[in-house]
Enzyme design. Structure first.
Site, PDB file in Angstrom:
ATOM      1  N   HIS A  76     -88.046  19.662   3.926  1.00  0.00           N
ATOM      2  CA  HIS A  76     -87.657  20.422   5.134  1.00  0.00           C
ATOM      3  C   HIS A  76     -87.469  19.415   6.275  1.00  0.00           C
ATOM      4  O   HIS A  76     -86.651  18.525   6.157  1.00  0.00           O
ATOM      5  CB  HIS A  76     -88.748  21.466   5.399  1.00  0.00           C
ATOM      6  CG  HIS A  76     -88.416  22.492   6.448  1.00  0.00           C
ATOM      7  ND1 HIS A  76     -87.204  22.691   6.994  1.00  0.00           N
ATOM      8  CD2 HIS A  76     -89.237  23.410   7.047  1.00  0.00           C
ATOM      9  CE1 HIS A  76     -87.247  23.670   7.894  1.00  0.00           C
ATOM     10  NE2 HIS A  76     -88.470  24.131   7.939  1.00  0.00           N
ATOM     11  N   HIS A 104     -78.616  22.277   0.696  1.00  0.00           N
ATOM     12  CA  HIS A 104     -79.184  23.276   1.617  1.00  0.00           C
ATOM     13  C   HIS A 104     -79.259  24.618   0.884  1.00  0.00           C
ATOM     14  O   HIS A 104     -78.391  24.946   0.079  1.00  0.00           O
ATOM     15  CB  HIS A 104     -78.300  23.424   2.871  1.00  0.00           C
ATOM     16  CG  HIS A 104     -79.033  24.021   4.024  1.00  0.00           C
ATOM     17  ND1 HIS A 104     -79.202  25.367   4.161  1.00  0.00           N
ATOM     18  CD2 HIS A 104     -79.667  23.446   5.063  1.00  0.00           C
ATOM     19  CE1 HIS A 104     -79.899  25.610   5.259  1.00  0.00           C
ATOM     20  NE2 HIS A 104     -80.198  24.471   5.824  1.00  0.00           N
ATOM     21  N   ASP A 113     -80.199  16.668   8.435  1.00  0.00           N
ATOM     22  CA  ASP A 113     -81.094  15.490   8.413  1.00  0.00           C
ATOM     23  C   ASP A 113     -80.386  14.212   7.987  1.00  0.00           C
ATOM     24  O   ASP A 113     -80.965  13.133   8.092  1.00  0.00           O
ATOM     25  CB  ASP A 113     -82.269  15.763   7.462  1.00  0.00           C
ATOM     26  CG  ASP A 113     -83.196  16.818   8.034  1.00  0.00           C
ATOM     27  OD1 ASP A 113     -83.386  17.862   7.391  1.00  0.00           O
ATOM     28  OD2 ASP A 113     -83.682  16.625   9.164  1.00  0.00           O
TER      29      ASP A 113
HETATM   30  C1  SDX Z   1     -83.732  21.414   6.470  1.00  0.00           C
HETATM   31  O1  SDX Z   1     -83.557  26.208   5.510  1.00  0.00           O
HETATM   32  C2  SDX Z   1     -83.148  25.613   6.547  1.00  0.00           C
HETATM   33  O2  SDX Z   1     -82.417  26.142   7.359  1.00  0.00           O
HETATM   34  C3  SDX Z   1     -83.690  24.218   6.720  1.00  0.00           C
HETATM   35  C4  SDX Z   1     -83.062  23.410   7.845  1.00  0.00           C
HETATM   36  C5  SDX Z   1     -83.430  23.960   9.193  1.00  0.00           C
HETATM   37  O3  SDX Z   1     -82.692  23.707  10.170  1.00  0.00           O
HETATM   38  O4  SDX Z   1     -84.516  24.560   9.317  1.00  0.00           O
HETATM   39  O5  SDX Z   1     -81.652  23.382   7.724  1.00  0.00           O
HETATM   40  C6  SDX Z   1     -83.577  21.961   7.842  1.00  0.00           C
HETATM   41  O6  SDX Z   1     -84.788  21.542   5.898  1.00  0.00           O
HETATM   42  C7  SDX Z   1     -82.541  20.758   5.818  1.00  0.00           C
HETATM   43  C8  SDX Z   1     -82.825  20.341   4.336  1.00  0.00           C
HETATM   44  C9  SDX Z   1     -83.513  18.980   4.389  1.00  0.00           C
HETATM   45  N1  SDX Z   1     -83.960  18.591   3.019  1.00  0.00           N
HETATM   46  C10 SDX Z   1     -83.347  17.629   2.341  1.00  0.00           C
HETATM   47  O7  SDX Z   1     -82.355  17.010   2.718  1.00  0.00           O
HETATM   48  C11 SDX Z   1     -84.046  17.293   1.022  1.00  0.00           C
HETATM   49  C12 SDX Z   1     -83.002  17.187  -0.096  1.00  0.00           C
HETATM   50  N2  SDX Z   1     -82.455  18.497  -0.342  1.00  0.00           N
HETATM   51  C13 SDX Z   1     -83.005  19.278  -1.428  1.00  0.00           C
HETATM   52  O8  SDX Z   1     -84.350  19.080  -1.691  1.00  0.00           O
HETATM   53  C14 SDX Z   1     -82.491  20.699  -1.484  1.00  0.00           C
HETATM   54  O9  SDX Z   1     -81.146  20.645  -1.311  1.00  0.00           O
HETATM   55  C15 SDX Z   1     -83.073  21.735  -0.534  1.00  0.00           C
HETATM   56  C16 SDX Z   1     -84.570  21.754  -0.572  1.00  0.00           C
HETATM   57  C17 SDX Z   1     -82.625  21.474   0.871  1.00  0.00           C
HETATM   58  C18 SDX Z   1     -82.542  23.084  -0.960  1.00  0.00           C
HETATM   59  O10 SDX Z   1     -83.053  23.307  -2.236  1.00  0.00           O
HETATM   60  P1  SDX Z   1     -82.750  24.668  -3.025  1.00  0.00           P
HETATM   61  O11 SDX Z   1     -81.954  25.614  -2.210  1.00  0.00           O
HETATM   62  O12 SDX Z   1     -84.045  25.154  -3.596  1.00  0.00           O
HETATM   63  O13 SDX Z   1     -81.767  24.194  -4.133  1.00  0.00           O
HETATM   64  P2  SDX Z   1     -82.210  23.752  -5.581  1.00  0.00           P
HETATM   65  O14 SDX Z   1     -83.352  22.802  -5.500  1.00  0.00           O
HETATM   66  O15 SDX Z   1     -82.355  24.995  -6.406  1.00  0.00           O
HETATM   67  O16 SDX Z   1     -80.936  22.906  -6.050  1.00  0.00           O
HETATM   68  C19 SDX Z   1     -79.882  23.475  -6.781  1.00  0.00           C
HETATM   69  C20 SDX Z   1     -79.383  22.333  -7.675  1.00  0.00           C
HETATM   70  C21 SDX Z   1     -80.472  21.714  -8.554  1.00  0.00           C
HETATM   71  O17 SDX Z   1     -79.814  21.113  -9.659  1.00  0.00           O
HETATM   72  P3  SDX Z   1     -79.897  21.854 -11.112  1.00  0.00           P
HETATM   73  O18 SDX Z   1     -81.356  22.172 -11.392  1.00  0.00           O
HETATM   74  O19 SDX Z   1     -79.063  23.115 -10.931  1.00  0.00           O
HETATM   75  O20 SDX Z   1     -79.319  20.865 -12.087  1.00  0.00           O
HETATM   76  O21 SDX Z   1     -78.920  21.246  -6.839  1.00  0.00           O
HETATM   77  C22 SDX Z   1     -79.742  20.103  -7.064  1.00  0.00           C
HETATM   78  C23 SDX Z   1     -81.019  20.593  -7.718  1.00  0.00           C
HETATM   79  O22 SDX Z   1     -81.621  19.549  -8.506  1.00  0.00           O
HETATM   80  N3  SDX Z   1     -80.003  19.509  -5.759  1.00  0.00           N
HETATM   81  C24 SDX Z   1     -79.945  18.222  -5.504  1.00  0.00           C
HETATM   82  C25 SDX Z   1     -80.217  18.103  -4.133  1.00  0.00           C
HETATM   83  N4  SDX Z   1     -80.452  19.312  -3.624  1.00  0.00           N
HETATM   84  C26 SDX Z   1     -80.337  20.184  -4.640  1.00  0.00           C
HETATM   85  N5  SDX Z   1     -79.678  17.135  -6.300  1.00  0.00           N
HETATM   86  C27 SDX Z   1     -79.693  15.945  -5.685  1.00  0.00           C
HETATM   87  N6  SDX Z   1     -79.943  15.756  -4.368  1.00  0.00           N
HETATM   88  C28 SDX Z   1     -80.219  16.807  -3.571  1.00  0.00           C
HETATM   89  N7  SDX Z   1     -80.470  16.604  -2.268  1.00  0.00           N
END
Ligand code: SDX
Length: 436
Positions: free
Chosen positions: A268, A307, A363
């Site tokens: 997050h 996201h 971010d």
């Molecule tokens: C913020 O919610 C908000 O509004 C948050 C925010 C705010 O203003 O409050 O916008 C701020 O928190 C932004 C997000 C910051 N976090 C990151 O940058 C960390 C990296 N991102 C991920 O951890 C992920 O994208 C999340 C946590 C942001 C979202 O995760 P989800 O919605 O639970 O998605 P998921 O994990 O189910 O991913 C779907 C697929 C998966 O692959 P498969 O299992 O289908 O093979 O996408 C992949 C994930 O492994 N994936 C990624 C990835 N994010 C998702 N693969 C590589 N790198 C990534 N960053």
């Protein structure tokens, strides 16, 4: 004419149910009537991490994830970032309208004159280790303010809520700056009421022996824009925490501290600090392809990408990228920017990311700007928490005005054992005989 309803047939009993559809949702509680008999509790909805669950009605922030749209109280984020100050946007988020000149002047005066902290809070902060992480210090110190303003527990009095909201918005930068100064071993700098909200924050962070701090106007404006972009984002993890803790009628200092604790997680708000670590680990542009391969093999995530809601480019990332150019004209370019741009270029062409709709989020570029302005990575999430406290408080206020407000208490699917026979101590297996 098709009715706005959902008809469900329970094949276990052959019975059919018609449920109303309202605002694109079906009330989860309406599913409870679907039962197999008198002693059946009825159906629940199972939605780990609330991926497809609306927890409340809100008019604060609108996001269209597919189109990459973000609006605060109906105003596009691009327009607000271009034309407003952060405190102007804070007023909009809290009161639902843009302030006129006299309203804004009064609001700025109020916030400016609540920036001081009680001296016991300064002593409280001095108790932290010399190298305490600023985010952990901020979370703890915000909670400690609950002891300074005990009347804040009267959360059902709107005037009392507003008094605490002003205090929190005003004091977040003071606490943040003090956590930084403590972390680097510098004496605290007290607020300067002649300065704007962001200039005063910079003053409390960076003034040394000069009698008056003079903020670089380009950097102060860039920080104001970054604060606007981070102010609210509907029901994200930390806002959900704010509402959940607030629903038990906890005071706003403890609720904000809980929300900030949720924000600190690397998935997050902690992601901006993780992005800088990632860029440092990659080290140079030519090492980007190897790093992308590790991500695609599933070993690591590309921090700052992806996201839950945006399945398009995060509109805030676009604005931050533009703001970076203005900052680098003052500070000189940051070599990590080249690595970040190469990461983005490759990722946006690669099917692994395209198929999963993974784009840069808020971010991805913010940390690069913060570092160029002079912030240490340990402070990045604190810089997220300052403006987001306005969003948390706007959503908290909205929750208190919501006629449907109830204490948050989800249900579960129980997977454990039932009514086990008790075993007296003397009959239990010798330790180690059974794996714990
Ligand atoms: C913020 O919610 C908000 O509004 C948050 C925010 C705010 O203003 O409050 O916008 C701020 O928190 C932004 C997000 C910051 N976090 C990151 O940058 C960390 C990296 N991102 C991920 O951890 C992920 O994208 C999340 C946590 C942001 C979202 O995760 P989800 O919605 O639970 O998605 P998921 O994990 O189910 O991913 C779907 C697929 C998966 O692959 P498969 O299992 O289908 O093979 O996408 C992949 C994930 O492994 N994936 C990624 C990835 N994010 C998702 N693969 C590589 N790198 C990534 N960053």
């Amino acid at each position: 004419m098709a009715s706005n309803t959902l008809t469900i047939t329970d094949n276990r009993t052959g019975r059919t149910y018609t449920l109303p559809i309202e605002d694109g949702t079906v009330r989860s509680l309406d599913m409870r009537q679907i039962r197999t008999g008198e002693d059946d509790f009825g159906l629940m909805m199972y939605d780990p991490a609330f991926v497809n669950t609306a927890s409340c009605r809100s008019s604060v922030t609108f996001i269209d994830g597919e189109r990459g749209i973000l609006e605060y109280r109906g105003y596009p984020i691009e327009v607000l970032a271009e034309n407003c100050t952060f405190l102007e946007v804070a007023y909009l988020l809290l009161f639902g309208k843009l302030p006129n000149k006299s309203e804004l002047n009064a609001w700025v005066y109020e916030i400016t004159h609540h920036t001081m902290l009680h001296e016991t809070t300064r002593k409280f902060m001095e108790g932290f280790r010399y190298d305490a992480h600023p985010m952990a210090m901020l979370v703890s110190t915000v909670a400690a303010l609950s002891t300074v303003y005990p009347e804040a527990k009267n959360v059902q009095d709107p005037a009392n809520r507003l008094r605490q909201i002003k205090r929190l918005i005003a004091k977040m930068p003071t606490m943040a700056a003090m956590s930084y100064r403590h972390n680097v071993g510098f004496p605290y700098v007290y607020p300067d009421n002649d300065l704007s909200y962001t200039e005063n924050f910079m003053n409390m962070l960076w003034r040394m022996v000069e009698p008056k701090y003079a903020a670089n106007p380009v950097l102060a404006r860039a920080l104001d824009v970054l604060f606007i972009l981070h102010a609210d984002h509907e029901q994200n993890c930390s806002t959900n925490t704010m509402r959940s803790v607030g629903s038990s009628l906890a005071d706003p200092y403890l609720a904000v501290a809980s929300a900030a604790a949720a924000l600190s997680g690397p998935l997050h708000g902690g992601a901006n600090e993780e992005v800088l670590k990632m860029l440092n680990e990659i080290g140079s542009k030519d090492k980007v392809p190897a790093y992308i391969r590790k991500v695609k093999e599933g070993h690591i995530k590309l921090m700052g990408f992806g996201h839950r809601v945006y399945k398009n480019y995060d509109p805030r990332a676009k604005i931050i990228k533009r703001t970076a150019e203005q900052v680098f004209q003052v500070t000189g370019s940051n070599p990590q920017l080249d690595i970040a741009l190469e990461l983005e270029r490759i990722a946006l062409e690669d099917e692994y990311f395209v198929d999963r709709k993974l784009y840069p989020n808020v971010d991805f570029y913010s940390g690069i700007i913060y570092q160029a302005v002079g912030f240490k990575p340990e402070l990045f999430t604190v810089l997220f928490a300052i403006p987001r406290s306005v969003g948390w408080l706007a959503q908290w206020e909205e929750m208190h005005r919501d006629p449907e407000r109830k204490i948050a208490r989800p249900r579960q699917i129980y997977t454990g054992e039932r009514t086990r026979t008790f075993i007296p101590m003397e009959e239990r297996a010798v330790a180690g005989a059974v794996s714990a």
